[in-house]
Design a protein around this motif. Sequence first.
Motif, PDB file in Angstrom:
ATOM      1  N   VAL A   1       0.850  -1.189   0.000  1.00  0.00           N
ATOM      2  CA  VAL A   1       0.000   0.000   0.000  1.00  0.00           C
ATOM      3  C   VAL A   1       0.889   1.244   0.000  1.00  0.00           C
ATOM      4  CG1 VAL A   1      -1.907   1.206   1.116  1.00  0.00           C
ATOM      5  CG2 VAL A   1      -1.706  -1.277   1.356  1.00  0.00           C
ATOM      6  N   LEU A   2       1.064   1.859  -1.152  1.00  0.00           N
ATOM      7  CA  LEU A   2       1.919   3.032  -1.250  1.00  0.00           C
ATOM      8  C   LEU A   2       1.428   4.177  -0.381  1.00  0.00           C
ATOM      9  CD1 LEU A   2       2.624   3.241  -5.096  1.00  0.00           C
ATOM     10  CD2 LEU A   2       4.147   2.388  -3.319  1.00  0.00           C
ATOM     11  N   GLU A   3       0.096   4.335  -0.337  1.00  0.00           N
ATOM     12  CA  GLU A   3      -0.474   5.465   0.408  1.00  0.00           C
ATOM     13  C   GLU A   3      -0.546   5.218   1.896  1.00  0.00           C
ATOM     14  OE1 GLU A   3      -4.044   3.049  -1.166  1.00  0.00           O
ATOM     15  OE2 GLU A   3      -1.974   3.517  -1.761  1.00  0.00           O
ATOM     16  N   LEU A   4      -0.226   3.996   2.346  1.00  0.00           N
ATOM     17  CA  LEU A   4      -0.287   3.602   3.754  1.00  0.00           C
ATOM     18  C   LEU A   4      -1.706   3.777   4.269  1.00  0.00           C
ATOM     19  CD1 LEU A   4       3.162   5.101   4.788  1.00  0.00           C
ATOM     20  CD2 LEU A   4       2.652   2.737   4.149  1.00  0.00           C
ATOM     21  N   ASP A   5      -1.938   4.543   5.355  1.00  0.00           N
ATOM     22  CA  ASP A   5      -3.304   4.642   5.873  1.00  0.00           C
ATOM     23  C   ASP A   5      -3.954   5.982   5.548  1.00  0.00           C
ATOM     24  OD1 ASP A   5      -1.785   6.218   7.531  1.00  0.00           O
ATOM     25  OD2 ASP A   5      -2.593   5.421   9.408  1.00  0.00           O
ATOM     26  N   ASP A   6      -3.492   6.647   4.484  1.00  0.00           N
ATOM     27  CA  ASP A   6      -4.086   7.915   4.058  1.00  0.00           C
ATOM     28  C   ASP A   6      -5.329   7.604   3.209  1.00  0.00           C
ATOM     29  OD1 ASP A   6      -4.711  10.357   2.700  1.00  0.00           O
ATOM     30  OD2 ASP A   6      -2.680  11.066   3.078  1.00  0.00           O
ATOM     31  N   ALA A   7      -6.504   7.675   3.836  1.00  0.00           N
ATOM     32  CA  ALA A   7      -7.746   7.277   3.168  1.00  0.00           C
ATOM     33  C   ALA A   7      -8.074   8.195   1.991  1.00  0.00           C
ATOM     34  CB  ALA A   7      -8.899   7.262   4.170  1.00  0.00           C
TER      35      ALA A   7
ATOM     36  N   LEU B   1      -7.084  17.656  -3.026  1.00  0.00           N
ATOM     37  CA  LEU B   1      -6.395  16.904  -1.971  1.00  0.00           C
ATOM     38  C   LEU B   1      -5.217  17.695  -1.406  1.00  0.00           C
ATOM     39  CD1 LEU B   1      -6.004  14.039  -0.550  1.00  0.00           C
ATOM     40  CD2 LEU B   1      -4.231  13.685  -2.281  1.00  0.00           C
ATOM     41  N   LEU B   2      -4.399  18.265  -2.279  1.00  0.00           N
ATOM     42  CA  LEU B   2      -3.210  18.978  -1.820  1.00  0.00           C
ATOM     43  C   LEU B   2      -3.567  20.281  -1.120  1.00  0.00           C
ATOM     44  CD1 LEU B   2      -0.834  18.320  -4.855  1.00  0.00           C
ATOM     45  CD2 LEU B   2      -0.860  17.170  -2.632  1.00  0.00           C
ATOM     46  N   ASP B   3      -4.653  20.902  -1.508  1.00  0.00           N
ATOM     47  CA  ASP B   3      -5.102  22.103  -0.806  1.00  0.00           C
ATOM     48  C   ASP B   3      -5.507  21.772   0.626  1.00  0.00           C
ATOM     49  OD1 ASP B   3      -4.627  23.763  -2.925  1.00  0.00           O
ATOM     50  OD2 ASP B   3      -6.706  23.839  -3.612  1.00  0.00           O
TER      51      ASP B   3
ATOM     52  N   ARG C   1      -8.412   7.027  -1.987  1.00  0.00           N
ATOM     53  CA  ARG C   1      -9.565   7.267  -2.863  1.00  0.00           C
ATOM     54  C   ARG C   1      -9.136   7.968  -4.149  1.00  0.00           C
ATOM     55  NH1 ARG C   1     -11.945   8.455   2.213  1.00  0.00           N
ATOM     56  NH2 ARG C   1     -11.602  10.692   1.909  1.00  0.00           N
ATOM     57  N   LEU C   2      -8.223   8.915  -4.021  1.00  0.00           N
ATOM     58  CA  LEU C   2      -7.752   9.628  -5.205  1.00  0.00           C
ATOM     59  C   LEU C   2      -7.010   8.697  -6.152  1.00  0.00           C
ATOM     60  CD1 LEU C   2      -7.205  12.164  -6.851  1.00  0.00           C
ATOM     61  CD2 LEU C   2      -5.265  12.643  -5.357  1.00  0.00           C
ATOM     62  N   LEU C   3      -6.141   7.839  -5.617  1.00  0.00           N
ATOM     63  CA  LEU C   3      -5.392   6.916  -6.467  1.00  0.00           C
ATOM     64  C   LEU C   3      -6.322   5.974  -7.223  1.00  0.00           C
ATOM     65  CD1 LEU C   3      -2.339   5.996  -4.191  1.00  0.00           C
ATOM     66  CD2 LEU C   3      -2.388   7.559  -6.151  1.00  0.00           C
ATOM     67  N   LYS C   4      -7.369   5.520  -6.558  1.00  0.00           N
ATOM     68  CA  LYS C   4      -8.345   4.648  -7.234  1.00  0.00           C
ATOM     69  C   LYS C   4      -9.046   5.403  -8.358  1.00  0.00           C
ATOM     70  CE  LYS C   4      -9.182   1.701  -3.214  1.00  0.00           C
ATOM     71  NZ  LYS C   4     -10.143   1.329  -2.137  1.00  0.00           N
ATOM     72  N   SER C   5      -9.370   6.667  -8.095  1.00  0.00           N
ATOM     73  CA  SER C   5     -10.012   7.480  -9.122  1.00  0.00           C
ATOM     74  C   SER C   5      -9.081   7.725 -10.294  1.00  0.00           C
ATOM     75  CB  SER C   5     -10.464   8.811  -8.517  1.00  0.00           C
ATOM     76  OG  SER C   5     -11.042   9.646  -9.494  1.00  0.00           O
ATOM     77  N   LEU C   6      -7.812   8.011 -10.007  1.00  0.00           N
ATOM     78  CA  LEU C   6      -6.836   8.232 -11.069  1.00  0.00           C
ATOM     79  C   LEU C   6      -6.615   6.967 -11.892  1.00  0.00           C
ATOM     80  CD1 LEU C   6      -4.134  10.381  -9.235  1.00  0.00           C
ATOM     81  CD2 LEU C   6      -5.877  11.160 -10.854  1.00  0.00           C
ATOM     82  N   GLN C   7      -6.636   5.811 -11.222  1.00  0.00           N
ATOM     83  CA  GLN C   7      -6.471   4.549 -11.938  1.00  0.00           C
ATOM     84  C   GLN C   7      -7.632   4.333 -12.902  1.00  0.00           C
ATOM     85  OE1 GLN C   7      -6.169   1.123  -9.394  1.00  0.00           O
ATOM     86  NE2 GLN C   7      -5.257  -0.135 -10.991  1.00  0.00           N
ATOM     87  N   ALA C   8      -8.832   4.674 -12.448  1.00  0.00           N
ATOM     88  CA  ALA C   8      -9.996   4.539 -13.318  1.00  0.00           C
ATOM     89  C   ALA C   8      -9.898   5.490 -14.501  1.00  0.00           C
ATOM     90  CB  ALA C   8     -11.277   4.810 -12.521  1.00  0.00           C
ATOM     91  N   THR C   9      -9.406   6.697 -14.251  1.00  0.00           N
ATOM     92  CA  THR C   9      -9.240   7.666 -15.329  1.00  0.00           C
ATOM     93  C   THR C   9      -8.184   7.205 -16.317  1.00  0.00           C
ATOM     94  OG1 THR C   9      -9.784   9.417 -13.749  1.00  0.00           O
ATOM     95  CG2 THR C   9      -8.836  10.098 -15.844  1.00  0.00           C
ATOM     96  N   THR C  10      -7.103   6.603 -15.788  1.00  0.00           N
ATOM     97  CA  THR C  10      -6.036   6.092 -16.646  1.00  0.00           C
ATOM     98  C   THR C  10      -6.565   5.047 -17.614  1.00  0.00           C
ATOM     99  OG1 THR C  10      -4.425   6.467 -14.889  1.00  0.00           O
ATOM    100  CG2 THR C  10      -3.769   4.991 -16.655  1.00  0.00           C
ATOM    101  N   SER C  11      -7.461   4.199 -17.130  1.00  0.00           N
ATOM    102  CA  SER C  11      -7.981   3.114 -17.967  1.00  0.00           C
ATOM    103  C   SER C  11      -8.786   3.634 -19.150  1.00  0.00           C
ATOM    104  CB  SER C  11      -8.855   2.174 -17.126  1.00  0.00           C
ATOM    105  OG  SER C  11     -10.026   2.843 -16.679  1.00  0.00           O
ATOM    106  N   THR C  12      -9.256   4.884 -19.064  1.00  0.00           N
ATOM    107  CA  THR C  12     -10.005   5.457 -20.188  1.00  0.00           C
ATOM    108  C   THR C  12      -9.087   6.125 -21.201  1.00  0.00           C
ATOM    109  OG1 THR C  12     -10.303   7.642 -19.186  1.00  0.00           O
ATOM    110  CG2 THR C  12     -11.892   5.933 -18.582  1.00  0.00           C
ATOM    111  N   GLY C  13      -7.791   6.275 -20.820  1.00  0.00           N
ATOM    112  CA  GLY C  13      -6.836   6.918 -21.712  1.00  0.00           C
ATOM    113  C   GLY C  13      -6.910   8.427 -21.703  1.00  0.00           C
ATOM    114  N   ALA C  14      -7.641   8.991 -20.738  1.00  0.00           N
ATOM    115  CA  ALA C  14      -7.858  10.436 -20.750  1.00  0.00           C
ATOM    116  C   ALA C  14      -7.051  11.179 -19.702  1.00  0.00           C
ATOM    117  CB  ALA C  14      -9.339  10.725 -20.526  1.00  0.00           C
ATOM    118  N   ILE C  15      -6.240  10.468 -18.917  1.00  0.00           N
ATOM    119  CA  ILE C  15      -5.542  11.122 -17.823  1.00  0.00           C
ATOM    120  C   ILE C  15      -4.596  12.211 -18.341  1.00  0.00           C
ATOM    121  CG2 ILE C  15      -3.596   9.502 -17.699  1.00  0.00           C
ATOM    122  CD1 ILE C  15      -3.881   9.777 -14.624  1.00  0.00           C
TER     123      ILE C  15
END
Length: 318
Positions: A14-20, A51-53, A24-38
């Motif tokens: 788990v790269l993100e460790l316990d940062d919930a 998230l960073l804000d 969630r963001l990484l899962k969303s980015l992975q889904a976006t990557t699969s569409t080729g639109a990232i």
Amino acid sequence: MAFLSSRRRRARLVLELDDAALSRLLKSLQATTSTGAIGTTDLFMAQISRLLDQSRADWDRRTHQLSVLAYHLSESHGPRAWATREPRNASALVLSAWAQLERGRSRGPLEDAAGVADSCLRAAELAPEDPTPWVVLLGLSRLERRSQPEVFGLWNEVLTRDRWNREAHLSMLRYLGPEEMGSRIQVMDFVDAVRAHTPANAPCAATELTAQVLQYQSVLTRGGVEALLARHHWSHASAAQALDRAVHTWARPGFFHHAAALADLNLLAYALTAAERRGEARPVFEAINGTVAAWPWSVGGDPVSEFEKARIRSGSSV
């Protein structure tokens, strides 16, 4: 840091460790990557920016999140596209620079080291209180084997903004080692200075034990008789004392609060197992509860498999 239930949890990397929120963001980015639109959508920029804000007031959390995002997106053109689109956004500039740095570490020489440095310096101008541009510049200087006066100058810029920055401490530790631009004596001096001035539960508290594990692993990688006798490293006074200082407090609920606390507990579990202090490793594995950090386990092979074998040897039931 949350310590989970007594039910045994399957080990997983788990790269993100316990940062919930980061998870969630990484899962969303992975889904976006699969569409080729990232990298071409507003969604990419809006999600990361949000998230960073949220972590802007917590430099430790922000550094952790940026490091994980940079690693995750190192092969994506998204960060650079974001920085191009928003050239006055410090978060975009730092993420783009860090992602390029990660790609350079994995592939070899950076394609545009000057561009990485320029992005960091522009981010530093836009957010002068933020340590992360200087953390990335420190990493860049390591990769390029820059001189010690230059690297120490960057190190001081980080400390001015975030005195206990974990990433910077671990970066300096490796830079000062004999494998890079220093020596074993410089490592010892650095560790002594850090230990003398650092609270026991600071984000950089694992600097001392990290140095011991790095030295132990350097012996292992030599092979032959030296590797067979590497376990004796942990009987040396400095190594045994480093373990003693950590083992009685690190795994206590509430002792650590920093973002990479679970990575430090992985380090402690690894060291205790290597030192054959398995009974003391058991509660540490229980606190980790299956959340595996890639290093230091990866030195022995697949990190999840190595973690699981060590957890079983410790007799942990969770």
